[in-house]
Design a protein around this motif. Structure first.
Motif, short mmCIF file in Angstrom:
data_model
loop_
_atom_site.label_atom_id
_atom_site.label_comp_id
_atom_site.label_asym_id
_atom_site.label_seq_id
_atom_site.Cartn_x
_atom_site.Cartn_y
_atom_site.Cartn_z
N THR A 194 32.14 45.75 47.61
CA THR A 194 31.64 44.81 46.63
C THR A 194 32.41 44.86 45.31
N LEU A 195 32.78 46.04 44.88
CA LEU A 195 33.47 46.17 43.60
C LEU A 195 34.85 45.50 43.65
N ARG A 196 35.59 45.68 44.75
CA ARG A 196 36.89 45.01 44.87
C ARG A 196 36.72 43.50 45.00
N LEU A 197 35.65 43.08 45.64
CA LEU A 197 35.39 41.64 45.76
C LEU A 197 35.10 41.04 44.39
N VAL A 198 34.32 41.73 43.58
CA VAL A 198 34.04 41.26 42.22
C VAL A 198 35.34 41.20 41.42
N ASP A 199 36.18 42.21 41.57
CA ASP A 199 37.48 42.22 40.88
C ASP A 199 38.32 41.02 41.30
N ALA A 200 38.32 40.69 42.59
CA ALA A 200 39.09 39.55 43.08
C ALA A 200 38.54 38.24 42.51
N VAL A 201 37.23 38.13 42.42
CA VAL A 201 36.62 36.91 41.88
C VAL A 201 36.97 36.74 40.41
N VAL A 202 36.90 37.82 39.65
CA VAL A 202 37.25 37.76 38.23
C VAL A 202 38.73 37.42 38.06
N SER A 203 39.59 38.00 38.89
CA SER A 203 41.01 37.69 38.84
C SER A 203 41.26 36.22 39.18
N ALA A 204 40.54 35.71 40.17
CA ALA A 204 40.69 34.30 40.55
C ALA A 204 40.26 33.39 39.40
N ALA A 205 39.19 33.77 38.71
CA ALA A 205 38.74 32.97 37.57
C ALA A 205 39.81 32.96 36.47
N ALA A 206 40.46 34.09 36.26
CA ALA A 206 41.53 34.17 35.25
C ALA A 206 42.71 33.29 35.66
N ILE A 207 43.02 33.26 36.93
CA ILE A 207 44.12 32.42 37.41
C ILE A 207 43.80 30.95 37.22
N VAL A 208 42.58 30.56 37.57
CA VAL A 208 42.17 29.16 37.41
C VAL A 208 42.24 28.75 35.94
N THR A 209 41.76 29.62 35.08
CA THR A 209 41.80 29.33 33.64
C THR A 209 43.24 29.22 33.15
N GLY A 210 44.09 30.13 33.60
CA GLY A 210 45.49 30.09 33.19
C GLY A 210 46.19 28.81 33.63
N VAL A 211 45.94 28.39 34.87
CA VAL A 211 46.55 27.14 35.35
C VAL A 211 46.02 25.95 34.57
N ALA A 212 44.72 25.95 34.26
CA ALA A 212 44.15 24.85 33.48
C ALA A 212 44.80 24.76 32.10
#
Length: 79
Positions: free
Chosen positions: A44-62
């Motif tokens: 679960t902890l790595r999955l949460v880390d991946a979700v947070v990283s994905a959110a950062a990527i989406v924000t960066g692309v935006a």
């Protein structure tokens, strides 16, 4: 013009922005792998880390897309 000034100018150019989008998207591949591994291992902890990283990527692309739109607006003569 010094090499440093050229590099700073490239970062603000359309080509530099497209390159930034590409490298950010390349980072998304790593995040997808991390999420798949976390799900298969039920970590679960790595999955949460991946979700947070994905959110950062989406924000960066935006932000980069917004910068591209701003650069495109500068090219048009407003009458």
């Amino acid at each position: 013009m010094s090499a440093l000034n050229k590099a700073k100018g490239f970062k603000k150019s359309k080509t530099g922005t497209y390159l930034s989008i590409g490298t950010t998207a390349f980072g998304a591949v790593s995040v997808l792998k991390q999420a798949r591994m976390a799900r298969s291992e039920h970590d679960t902890l790595r999955l949460v880390d991946a979700v947070v990283s994905a959110a950062a990527i989406v924000t960066g692309v935006a932000l980069l897309v917004r910068e591209l739109k701003r650069l495109g607006d500068d090219d048009v003569l407003l009458g």
